[in-house]
Design a protein around this motif. Structure first.
Motif, mmCIF file in Angstrom:
data_model
loop_
_atom_site.group_PDB
_atom_site.id
_atom_site.type_symbol
_atom_site.label_atom_id
_atom_site.label_comp_id
_atom_site.label_asym_id
_atom_site.label_seq_id
_atom_site.Cartn_x
_atom_site.Cartn_y
_atom_site.Cartn_z
ATOM 1 N N GLU A 36 0.823 -1.211 0.000
ATOM 2 C CA GLU A 36 0.000 0.000 0.000
ATOM 3 C C GLU A 36 0.858 1.263 0.000
ATOM 4 O OE1 GLU A 36 -0.326 -1.803 4.261
ATOM 5 O OE2 GLU A 36 -0.213 -2.515 2.174
ATOM 6 N N ASP A 37 2.038 1.207 0.610
ATOM 7 C CA ASP A 37 2.942 2.364 0.575
ATOM 8 C C ASP A 37 3.582 2.499 -0.804
ATOM 9 O OD1 ASP A 37 2.370 3.024 3.185
ATOM 10 O OD2 ASP A 37 4.137 2.032 4.017
ATOM 11 N N VAL A 40 1.089 4.294 -2.870
ATOM 12 C CA VAL A 40 1.031 5.731 -2.583
ATOM 13 C C VAL A 40 2.190 6.456 -3.258
ATOM 14 C CG1 VAL A 40 1.287 7.459 -0.763
ATOM 15 C CG2 VAL A 40 -0.252 5.531 -0.427
ATOM 16 N N LEU A 41 3.386 5.919 -3.140
ATOM 17 C CA LEU A 41 4.554 6.541 -3.763
ATOM 18 C C LEU A 41 4.385 6.622 -5.276
ATOM 19 C CD1 LEU A 41 7.313 4.707 -1.678
ATOM 20 C CD2 LEU A 41 6.633 7.097 -1.435
ATOM 21 N N GLU A 43 1.471 6.599 -7.005
ATOM 22 C CA GLU A 43 0.393 7.550 -7.327
ATOM 23 C C GLU A 43 0.873 8.983 -7.181
ATOM 24 O OE1 GLU A 43 -2.601 6.367 -4.586
ATOM 25 O OE2 GLU A 43 -2.965 4.435 -5.592
ATOM 26 N N ASP A 44 1.619 9.265 -6.131
ATOM 27 C CA ASP A 44 2.149 10.614 -5.945
ATOM 28 C C ASP A 44 3.089 10.997 -7.081
ATOM 29 O OD1 ASP A 44 0.729 11.072 -3.654
ATOM 30 O OD2 ASP A 44 2.443 11.014 -2.282
ATOM 31 N N CYS A 89 4.989 16.083 -2.199
ATOM 32 C CA CYS A 89 4.104 14.923 -2.042
ATOM 33 C C CYS A 89 3.980 14.594 -0.555
ATOM 34 C CB CYS A 89 4.651 13.729 -2.816
ATOM 35 S SG CYS A 89 4.918 14.057 -4.583
ATOM 36 N N ARG A 91 1.819 12.809 1.281
ATOM 37 C CA ARG A 91 1.610 11.418 1.703
ATOM 38 C C ARG A 91 2.919 10.632 1.625
ATOM 39 N NH1 ARG A 91 -2.756 8.454 -1.581
ATOM 40 N NH2 ARG A 91 -1.432 9.213 -3.273
ATOM 41 N N SER A 92 3.657 10.852 0.571
ATOM 42 C CA SER A 92 4.943 10.174 0.433
ATOM 43 C C SER A 92 5.927 10.650 1.494
ATOM 44 C CB SER A 92 5.519 10.429 -0.958
ATOM 45 O OG SER A 92 4.765 9.770 -1.955
ATOM 46 N N ILE A 95 5.623 8.658 4.561
ATOM 47 C CA ILE A 95 6.184 7.307 4.429
ATOM 48 C C ILE A 95 7.707 7.346 4.484
ATOM 49 C CG2 ILE A 95 6.465 5.361 2.837
ATOM 50 C CD1 ILE A 95 3.636 6.071 1.754
#
Length: 264
Positions: A36-37, A40-41, A43-44, A89, A91-92, A95
């Motif tokens: 899932e991470d 996210v990376l 998609e960002d 980014c 969200r990234s 992470i």
């Protein structure tokens, strides 16, 4: 040489892992980043790519290191490096700033290390593609940082967002080359095939490169964190001076060029 082992990160860098890294100049951690991470990376990165193409990113944050794949009319179609990733980014950023990566930095670069983030290109996403129009399909043999670089010591933490295999030009290294100079007839490289979510840490002065991507429709994305224990250079500095930048630009190879030649 025989296939070298990979490891599973258990919340700390063990003495055995540190000894392996110091001996060979790299280490592979399997499944360190959750799927899932990775999503996210990825998609960002696509969102950030669209912003760069739209011209809504600060000009001095747009990459000038890797070549740009362009349409027939010369319009940029794909940037192969996205710089200052954590600055754009959120969200990234959450992470990539987690303690597990900082632990790798402190173990392999030194306890006082810091993440290259707001200067000299910061956190970087890098993207190889296949096909005849690709401006970046392979990378020549090189070192990340020359001896005596002010950022040194540095460990490069590469987070793989796609599977990386011989067919798409996985990372190739010369084990122990961070300790011993390469002669005229260098040793055989080791090809590090990994899966999405795996992490490869490597020494700043290990000799490494990657072959061209064989699949014309293939692609491979990697996120690079640079943990440095040298002097912080200051906010917002460019990647390198003009002379050094030109040298680095030459290591990126597009389709139709030969990929594993040394930097000159």
């Amino acid at each position: 040489m025989a296939e070298l082992p990979a490891f599973r990160f258990g919340g700390r860098v063990t003495d055995a892992e540190l000894a392996f890294y110091e001996e060979y100049g790299f280490i592979v951690y399997r499944g360190m980043v959750a799927s899932e991470d990775v999503a996210v990376l990825s998609e960002d990165a696509e969102r950030y790519q669209r912003r760069v193409l739209a011209g809504s990113v600060a000009r001095d944050h747009v990459d000038t290191v890797a070549p740009v794949t362009r349409d027939e009319d010369g319009t940029p179609k794909r940037y192969h490096r996205l710089n200052y990733f954590t600055q754009y980014c959120e969200r990234s950023r959450d992470i990539l700033r987690t303690e597990q990566f900082a632990l790798l930095g402190r173990a392999f670069a030194g306890p006082s290390c810091w993440l290259l983030e707001d200067t000299m290109n910061g956190v970087v996403w890098q993207f190889k593609t296949g096909g005849t129009s690709s401006a970046y399909s392979a990378i020549r043999w090189h070192l990340d940082f020359p001896a005596g670089h002010p950022l040194s010591p540095v460990v490069t933490v590469g987070i793989y967002l796609d599977d990386s295999t011989r067919s798409n030009g996985c990372l190739a290294v010369i084990p122990k080359s961070h300790r011993y100079p390469i002669g005229v007839c260098g040793p055989e490289p080791v090809y590090l095939e990994v899966a999405a979510g795996d992490v490869i840490c490597h020494h700043e002065r290990i000799y490494h490169g990657s072959d061209p991507m064989r699949d014309p429709s293939g692609h491979r994305a990697t996120m690079y964190l640079y943990f440095c224990a040298g002097a912080y250079p200051g906010h917002g500095l460019p990647f390198a001076d003009t002379k050094r930048l030109k040298s680095v630009q030459r290591i990126f190879v597009g389709s139709g060029e030969q990929g594993m030649e040394p930097e000159r």
